[in-house]
Design an enzyme around this catalytic site. Structure first.
Site, PDB file in Angstrom:
ATOM      1  N   HIS A 114      -1.655  -7.609   2.698  1.00  0.00           N
ATOM      2  CA  HIS A 114      -1.627  -8.129   4.070  1.00  0.00           C
ATOM      3  C   HIS A 114      -2.770  -7.637   4.959  1.00  0.00           C
ATOM      4  CE1 HIS A 114       0.110  -4.744   6.545  1.00  0.00           C
ATOM      5  NE2 HIS A 114       0.430  -4.295   5.352  1.00  0.00           N
TER       6      HIS A 114
ATOM      7  N   ASN B 102      -8.036   3.967   8.525  1.00  0.00           N
ATOM      8  CA  ASN B 102      -7.489   2.823   9.249  1.00  0.00           C
ATOM      9  C   ASN B 102      -7.649   2.937  10.757  1.00  0.00           C
ATOM     10  OD1 ASN B 102      -5.581   4.885   8.223  1.00  0.00           O
ATOM     11  ND2 ASN B 102      -4.165   3.937   9.656  1.00  0.00           N
TER      12      ASN B 102
ATOM     13  N   CYS C   9       2.472   7.548  23.062  1.00  0.00           N
ATOM     14  CA  CYS C   9       3.736   6.815  23.068  1.00  0.00           C
ATOM     15  C   CYS C   9       3.782   5.658  22.077  1.00  0.00           C
ATOM     16  CB  CYS C   9       4.029   6.289  24.459  1.00  0.00           C
ATOM     17  SG  CYS C   9       4.058   7.595  25.676  1.00  0.00           S
TER      18      CYS C   9
ATOM     19  N   THR D 256      11.883  -7.812 -10.796  1.00  0.00           N
ATOM     20  CA  THR D 256      11.382  -9.178 -10.938  1.00  0.00           C
ATOM     21  C   THR D 256      10.212  -9.382  -9.990  1.00  0.00           C
ATOM     22  OG1 THR D 256      13.583  -9.928 -11.531  1.00  0.00           O
ATOM     23  CG2 THR D 256      12.020 -11.620 -10.801  1.00  0.00           C
TER      24      THR D 256
ATOM     25  N   GLN E 211      -7.665  -0.165   3.283  1.00  0.00           N
ATOM     26  CA  GLN E 211      -8.549  -0.749   4.295  1.00  0.00           C
ATOM     27  C   GLN E 211      -9.891  -1.180   3.698  1.00  0.00           C
ATOM     28  OE1 GLN E 211      -8.014  -1.423   7.558  1.00  0.00           O
ATOM     29  NE2 GLN E 211      -5.973  -0.529   7.677  1.00  0.00           N
TER      30      GLN E 211
ATOM     31  N   SER F  30      -3.575  -3.284  -0.772  1.00  0.00           N
ATOM     32  CA  SER F  30      -2.493  -4.040  -0.145  1.00  0.00           C
ATOM     33  C   SER F  30      -2.956  -5.460   0.179  1.00  0.00           C
ATOM     34  CB  SER F  30      -2.045  -3.319   1.134  1.00  0.00           C
ATOM     35  OG  SER F  30      -1.025  -4.046   1.762  1.00  0.00           O
TER      36      SER F  30
ATOM     37  N   GLY G 122       0.808  -1.209   0.000  1.00  0.00           N
ATOM     38  CA  GLY G 122       0.000   0.000   0.000  1.00  0.00           C
ATOM     39  C   GLY G 122       0.844   1.263   0.000  1.00  0.00           C
TER      40      GLY G 122
HETATM   41  C1  PLP Z   1      -1.760  -0.349   5.968  1.00  0.00           C
HETATM   42  C2  PLP Z   1      -2.112   0.878   5.216  1.00  0.00           C
HETATM   43  C3  PLP Z   1      -1.249   1.432   4.255  1.00  0.00           C
HETATM   44  C4  PLP Z   1       0.120   0.861   3.999  1.00  0.00           C
HETATM   45  O1  PLP Z   1       0.062  -0.380   3.363  1.00  0.00           O
HETATM   46  P1  PLP Z   1       1.331  -1.354   3.434  1.00  0.00           P
HETATM   47  O2  PLP Z   1       0.977  -2.477   2.522  1.00  0.00           O
HETATM   48  O3  PLP Z   1       1.463  -1.778   4.861  1.00  0.00           O
HETATM   49  O4  PLP Z   1       2.506  -0.571   2.953  1.00  0.00           O
HETATM   50  C5  PLP Z   1      -1.670   2.542   3.563  1.00  0.00           C
HETATM   51  N1  PLP Z   1      -2.870   3.095   3.795  1.00  0.00           N
HETATM   52  C6  PLP Z   1      -3.725   2.594   4.686  1.00  0.00           C
HETATM   53  C7  PLP Z   1      -5.063   3.228   4.877  1.00  0.00           C
HETATM   54  C8  PLP Z   1      -3.378   1.470   5.435  1.00  0.00           C
HETATM   55  O5  PLP Z   1      -4.217   1.000   6.346  1.00  0.00           O
END
Ligand code: PLP
Length: 398
Positions: A204, A154, A328, A240, A182, A202, A73
């Site tokens: 993950h 997020n 923190c 790649t 998200q 993204s 992302g």
């Molecule tokens: C997690 C997140 C990203 C970053 O994505 P990654 O794959 O972890 O680099 C960007 N934008 C939002 C809203 C996200 O929640």
């Protein structure tokens, strides 16, 4: 008794689903070829790549050729902003985004401002995290080349009216980008209906592997390259390809599409049970974000008189993994820019807790949280000078 392992942080990342891992494995050992190679090993990898592209495209109703794989992302956000800003420099130098974007957007905007002289306007949001459309209409002009508004936040989960925002952007000839990291895979997202020009995603966050993502670039939209090198991804993104991760992301997208209705319904149900349970059992709380236009799995709550770090610490001792928008945890003194943009008073912003449910969350997990969270909050408040002062002033609450 074995310590509980209760994950309530699905917005930070998700576990890889078993089917996803199974789809990936052969691409590490058997179909390990370089997708650019002219032999059967290369063709096998290329087949995996093509299939995954179709799966990700299907999730968002795009054409496969409009999907470009990236390493996640963050790269997609960087590429979308820099690639269009540089490609449209002759048309204007104004970019519009919001105060509640992910740092992948905010820090890229700062870079474009400071190093490349672009002008950036950061739109306000209301108390529930919705973008101010009137303000957008006031600040947008023919000099605006790009509008970038995240689909769903997020931290607080608020979903934006992307279709309406896109219409306004297009009236002024600006391109529309949305960070849907998200949203895509969590709620139905249709790029044709939205009419957006660029969209970040993204793997993950939707039960795929880490380090893989995609940028949707609508057919005909001009964008400069961000990564320079070989001819991969139709010469738009060199390097790649990480075929196993791409195959996994494709599988995750396919599963997300197939399970969408159930996913939204079930996560919304669990989140509502969690939010209602918290509000019913714990006094002096505030739900952050929009009450209905929010990500199905997102619960963000502020607890008066205490600090988010304290809550995280005690929850961690109970085996519960959660997150906070307070100071923190993010390594700075100020609470999260999102909670501040919502106008939360400091004391509420500092006492925030984000619990996100996902596909592996059970009814029993929610019960465990609802049983333990009130004790955690009560214990922290007992130690809180702010709360003790409050009790002296409100003896009836003792
Ligand atoms: C997690 C997140 C990203 C970053 O994505 P990654 O794959 O972890 O680099 C960007 N934008 C939002 C809203 C996200 O929640």
């Amino acid at each position: 008794m074995e310590k509980r392992r209760l994950y309530m942080d699905y917005s930070a990342t998700t576990p890889v689903k078993k089917e996803v891992l199974e789809a990936m494995m052969p691409y590490y050992t058997t179909y390990f070829g370089n997708a650019s190679s002219f032999h059967q090993f290369g063709r096998e990898a290329k087949e995996g790549l093509d299939k995954a592209r179709a799966q990700v495209a299907a999730l968002i109703n795009a054409e496969p050729r409009e999907v470009f794989f990236t390493n996640g992302g963050t790269e997609s956000d960087n590429w979308a902003l820099e690639g269009t800003a540089f490609a449209r420099k002759d048309k204007g130098n104004h970019i519009i985004t919001t105060k509640i974007e992910h740092h992948a957007i905010l820090h890229t905007c700062e870079y474009l401002q400071k190093v490349h002289g672009f002008e950036v306007t950061y739109l306000d949001v209301d108390a529930e995290g919705k973008v101010d459309l009137d303000q957008l209409k006031r600040v947008i002009s023919d000099n605006t080349i790009l509008v970038s508004v995240m689909y769903a936040n997020n931290e607080v989960g608020t979903i934006q009216p992307i279709k309406e925002i896109t219409k306004i952007a297009h009236q002024y000839g600006a391109l529309m980008h949305t960070d849907a990291v998200q949203a895509s895979g969590n709620i139905p997202v249709d790029v044709k209906d939205l009419d957006v020009d660029l969209m970040s995603m993204s793997g993950h966050k939707i039960y795929g592997p880490k380090g893989i993502g995609a940028l949707f670039v609508k057919k005909g939209v001009k964008i400069h390259n961000f990564i320079h090198g070989g001819a991969q991804e139709k010469k738009k993104r060199a390097g790649t390809e990480n075929i196993p991760a791409i195959v996994g992301y494709g599988k995750a997208a396919e599963l997300a599409k197939a399970n969408m209705d159930h996913h939204v319904k079930e996560l919304t149900r669990l989140r509502e049970k969690l939010l209602n349970g918290i509000v019913e059992t714990i006094p002096h709380v505030k739900i952050n974000g929009h009450r209905t236009d929010r990500l199905p799995g997102n619960a963000n709550i502020s607890f008066e008189f205490i600090e988010g770090e304290g809550i995280l610490l005690l929850l961690d001792q109970l085996g519960i993994g959660a997150s906070s928008g307070s100071a923190c945890t993010s390594g700075s003194l100020d609470p999260s820019h999102v909670l501040m943009a919502l106008g939360l008073p400091h004391e509420l912003a500092h006492g925030s807790l984000r619990l996100t449910v996902g596909d592996f969350t059970t009814e029993d997990d929610i019960d465990y949280i609802l049983e333990n969270l009130p004790k955690v909050i009560a214990r922290l408040r007992e130690l809180s000078p702010l709360y003790q002062t409050y009790l002296k002033e409100h003896p009836e609450e003792k």
